[in-house]
Design a protein around this motif. Structure first.
Motif, PDB file in Angstrom:
ATOM      1  N   ILE A  89      89.941  36.594 -25.996  1.00  0.00           N
ATOM      2  CA  ILE A  89      90.164  36.416 -27.434  1.00  0.00           C
ATOM      3  C   ILE A  89      91.378  37.237 -27.874  1.00  0.00           C
ATOM      4  O   ILE A  89      92.129  36.808 -28.748  1.00  0.00           O
ATOM      5  CB  ILE A  89      88.910  36.816 -28.247  1.00  0.00           C
ATOM      6  N   ARG A  90      91.564  38.407 -27.288  1.00  0.00           N
ATOM      7  CA  ARG A  90      92.662  39.327 -27.594  1.00  0.00           C
ATOM      8  C   ARG A  90      92.713  39.670 -29.083  1.00  0.00           C
ATOM      9  O   ARG A  90      92.240  40.686 -29.502  1.00  0.00           O
ATOM     10  CB  ARG A  90      93.994  38.800 -27.087  1.00  0.00           C
ATOM     11  N   SER A  91      93.295  38.839 -29.908  1.00  0.00           N
ATOM     12  CA  SER A  91      93.340  39.053 -31.356  1.00  0.00           C
ATOM     13  C   SER A  91      93.017  37.718 -32.013  1.00  0.00           C
ATOM     14  O   SER A  91      93.891  36.884 -32.218  1.00  0.00           O
ATOM     15  CB  SER A  91      94.725  39.551 -31.783  1.00  0.00           C
ATOM     16  N   GLY A  92      91.749  37.528 -32.293  1.00  0.00           N
ATOM     17  CA  GLY A  92      91.268  36.261 -32.832  1.00  0.00           C
ATOM     18  C   GLY A  92      89.920  36.447 -33.480  1.00  0.00           C
ATOM     19  O   GLY A  92      89.712  37.401 -34.231  1.00  0.00           O
ATOM     20  N   SER A  93      88.981  35.568 -33.158  1.00  0.00           N
ATOM     21  CA  SER A  93      87.656  35.679 -33.758  1.00  0.00           C
ATOM     22  C   SER A  93      86.591  35.158 -32.804  1.00  0.00           C
ATOM     23  O   SER A  93      86.880  34.477 -31.819  1.00  0.00           O
ATOM     24  CB  SER A  93      87.601  34.904 -35.080  1.00  0.00           C
ATOM     25  N   LEU A  94      85.376  35.507 -33.138  1.00  0.00           N
ATOM     26  CA  LEU A  94      84.205  35.055 -32.395  1.00  0.00           C
ATOM     27  C   LEU A  94      83.285  34.370 -33.398  1.00  0.00           C
ATOM     28  O   LEU A  94      82.948  34.954 -34.432  1.00  0.00           O
ATOM     29  CB  LEU A  94      83.499  36.249 -31.745  1.00  0.00           C
ATOM     30  N   GLY A  95      82.926  33.139 -33.109  1.00  0.00           N
ATOM     31  CA  GLY A  95      81.982  32.397 -33.944  1.00  0.00           C
ATOM     32  C   GLY A  95      80.628  32.357 -33.260  1.00  0.00           C
ATOM     33  O   GLY A  95      80.548  32.163 -32.041  1.00  0.00           O
ATOM     34  N   VAL A  96      79.565  32.569 -34.031  1.00  0.00           N
ATOM     35  CA  VAL A  96      78.209  32.622 -33.488  1.00  0.00           C
ATOM     36  C   VAL A  96      77.268  31.817 -34.370  1.00  0.00           C
ATOM     37  O   VAL A  96      77.348  31.877 -35.602  1.00  0.00           O
ATOM     38  CB  VAL A  96      77.711  34.090 -33.409  1.00  0.00           C
ATOM     39  N   CYS A  97      76.384  31.073 -33.737  1.00  0.00           N
ATOM     40  CA  CYS A  97      75.258  30.459 -34.437  1.00  0.00           C
ATOM     41  C   CYS A  97      74.068  30.488 -33.484  1.00  0.00           C
ATOM     42  O   CYS A  97      74.208  30.792 -32.300  1.00  0.00           O
ATOM     43  CB  CYS A  97      75.581  29.040 -34.910  1.00  0.00           C
ATOM     44  N   TYR A  98      72.893  30.238 -34.013  1.00  0.00           N
ATOM     45  CA  TYR A  98      71.697  30.238 -33.176  1.00  0.00           C
ATOM     46  C   TYR A  98      70.773  29.126 -33.631  1.00  0.00           C
ATOM     47  O   TYR A  98      70.938  28.555 -34.716  1.00  0.00           O
ATOM     48  CB  TYR A  98      70.989  31.601 -33.214  1.00  0.00           C
ATOM     49  N   SER A  99      69.817  28.816 -32.773  1.00  0.00           N
ATOM     50  CA  SER A  99      68.818  27.806 -33.118  1.00  0.00           C
ATOM     51  C   SER A  99      67.447  28.299 -32.680  1.00  0.00           C
ATOM     52  O   SER A  99      67.326  29.153 -31.807  1.00  0.00           O
ATOM     53  CB  SER A  99      69.145  26.462 -32.455  1.00  0.00           C
ATOM     54  N   VAL A 100      66.430  27.742 -33.324  1.00  0.00           N
ATOM     55  CA  VAL A 100      65.039  28.006 -32.955  1.00  0.00           C
ATOM     56  C   VAL A 100      64.403  26.662 -32.645  1.00  0.00           C
ATOM     57  O   VAL A 100      64.503  25.719 -33.443  1.00  0.00           O
ATOM     58  CB  VAL A 100      64.267  28.716 -34.086  1.00  0.00           C
ATOM     59  N   THR A 101      63.768  26.581 -31.476  1.00  0.00           N
ATOM     60  CA  THR A 101      63.136  25.333 -31.044  1.00  0.00           C
ATOM     61  C   THR A 101      61.643  25.559 -30.868  1.00  0.00           C
ATOM     62  O   THR A 101      61.224  26.533 -30.240  1.00  0.00           O
ATOM     63  CB  THR A 101      63.765  24.838 -29.725  1.00  0.00           C
ATOM     64  N   ARG A 102      60.882  24.641 -31.430  1.00  0.00           N
ATOM     65  CA  ARG A 102      59.422  24.653 -31.298  1.00  0.00           C
ATOM     66  C   ARG A 102      58.969  23.215 -31.087  1.00  0.00           C
ATOM     67  O   ARG A 102      59.209  22.358 -31.928  1.00  0.00           O
ATOM     68  CB  ARG A 102      58.753  25.220 -32.545  1.00  0.00           C
ATOM     69  N   GLY A 103      58.326  22.982 -29.957  1.00  0.00           N
ATOM     70  CA  GLY A 103      57.769  21.660 -29.696  1.00  0.00           C
ATOM     71  C   GLY A 103      58.781  20.527 -29.804  1.00  0.00           C
ATOM     72  O   GLY A 103      58.458  19.452 -30.306  1.00  0.00           O
ATOM     73  N   GLY A 104      59.995  20.747 -29.366  1.00  0.00           N
ATOM     74  CA  GLY A 104      61.013  19.706 -29.406  1.00  0.00           C
ATOM     75  C   GLY A 104      61.781  19.615 -30.709  1.00  0.00           C
ATOM     76  O   GLY A 104      62.756  18.877 -30.805  1.00  0.00           O
ATOM     77  N   ASN A 105      61.347  20.340 -31.743  1.00  0.00           N
ATOM     78  CA  ASN A 105      62.066  20.356 -33.023  1.00  0.00           C
ATOM     79  C   ASN A 105      62.959  21.587 -33.077  1.00  0.00           C
ATOM     80  O   ASN A 105      62.520  22.697 -32.798  1.00  0.00           O
ATOM     81  CB  ASN A 105      61.091  20.382 -34.200  1.00  0.00           C
ATOM     82  N   THR A 106      64.211  21.372 -33.463  1.00  0.00           N
ATOM     83  CA  THR A 106      65.187  22.463 -33.492  1.00  0.00           C
ATOM     84  C   THR A 106      65.752  22.642 -34.889  1.00  0.00           C
ATOM     85  O   THR A 106      66.097  21.670 -35.559  1.00  0.00           O
ATOM     86  CB  THR A 106      66.342  22.180 -32.505  1.00  0.00           C
ATOM     87  N   VAL A 107      65.830  23.907 -35.316  1.00  0.00           N
ATOM     88  CA  VAL A 107      66.460  24.274 -36.588  1.00  0.00           C
ATOM     89  C   VAL A 107      67.641  25.175 -36.235  1.00  0.00           C
ATOM     90  O   VAL A 107      67.505  26.079 -35.408  1.00  0.00           O
ATOM     91  CB  VAL A 107      65.464  25.027 -37.496  1.00  0.00           C
ATOM     92  N   SER A 108      68.801  24.914 -36.854  1.00  0.00           N
ATOM     93  CA  SER A 108      70.014  25.678 -36.533  1.00  0.00           C
ATOM     94  C   SER A 108      70.477  26.519 -37.715  1.00  0.00           C
ATOM     95  O   SER A 108      70.322  26.132 -38.864  1.00  0.00           O
ATOM     96  CB  SER A 108      71.142  24.738 -36.122  1.00  0.00           C
ATOM     97  N   SER A 109      71.088  27.640 -37.388  1.00  0.00           N
ATOM     98  CA  SER A 109      71.624  28.562 -38.403  1.00  0.00           C
ATOM     99  C   SER A 109      73.036  28.148 -38.783  1.00  0.00           C
ATOM    100  O   SER A 109      73.709  27.427 -38.042  1.00  0.00           O
ATOM    101  CB  SER A 109      71.665  29.988 -37.849  1.00  0.00           C
TER     102      SER A 109
END
Length: 133
Positions: A96-116
């Motif tokens: 990355i040197r001089s840039g940015s980092l993008g992050v997201c996450y998800s939660v999965t339960r029983g095949g259903n996924t919710v994303s941040s």
């Protein structure tokens, strides 16, 4: 599960950067803190995704910097924030040197996924005389 909130980066300085003098050093990995998730249950799968970018936006991803980490929620995790350490430094952060980092996450339960929503942190691992930390 309710709406998810963006992850945070506890190692940022007052200007919103992670750099070589951050504690802990980015060489040891970058901490992404997933806030407590209302309604999460033991057995749910929490997955964090990160991607490095050449600038402070998501216009140009840096090849090879994408990472993915997975954690199965245990009883002690319910109602608690979860920290992920993004690394390894050589492939996920240093390019990355001089840039940015993008992050997201998800939660999965029983095949259903919710994303941040995605969160961002500015990264500068370049040293004044050249090179990186």
């Amino acid at each position: 599960m309710d709406d998810l909130f963006a992850a945070t980066f506890p190692s940022t300085n007052n200007f919103g950067f992670i750099n070589c003098s951050s504690k802990p050093s980015p060489v040891q990995g970058i901490i992404a803190k997933v806030p407590s998730i209302k309604g999460v249950e033991p057995g749910d799968v929490l997955t964090l995704f990160s991607q490095g970018y050449t600038s402070f936006d998501d216009k140009t991803p840096i090849p090879g910097t994408a990472t993915q980490f997975e954690r199965v929620i245990g009883p002690a995790d319910v109602g608690q924030p979860v920290d992920f350490i993004i690394g390894p430094y050589a492939t996920a952060i240093k390019p990355i040197r001089s840039g940015s980092l993008g992050v997201c996450y998800s939660v999965t339960r029983g095949g259903n996924t919710v994303s941040s929503p995605k969160s961002w942190v500015k990264i500068s691992v370049e040293l004044p005389g050249g090179g990186t930390c």
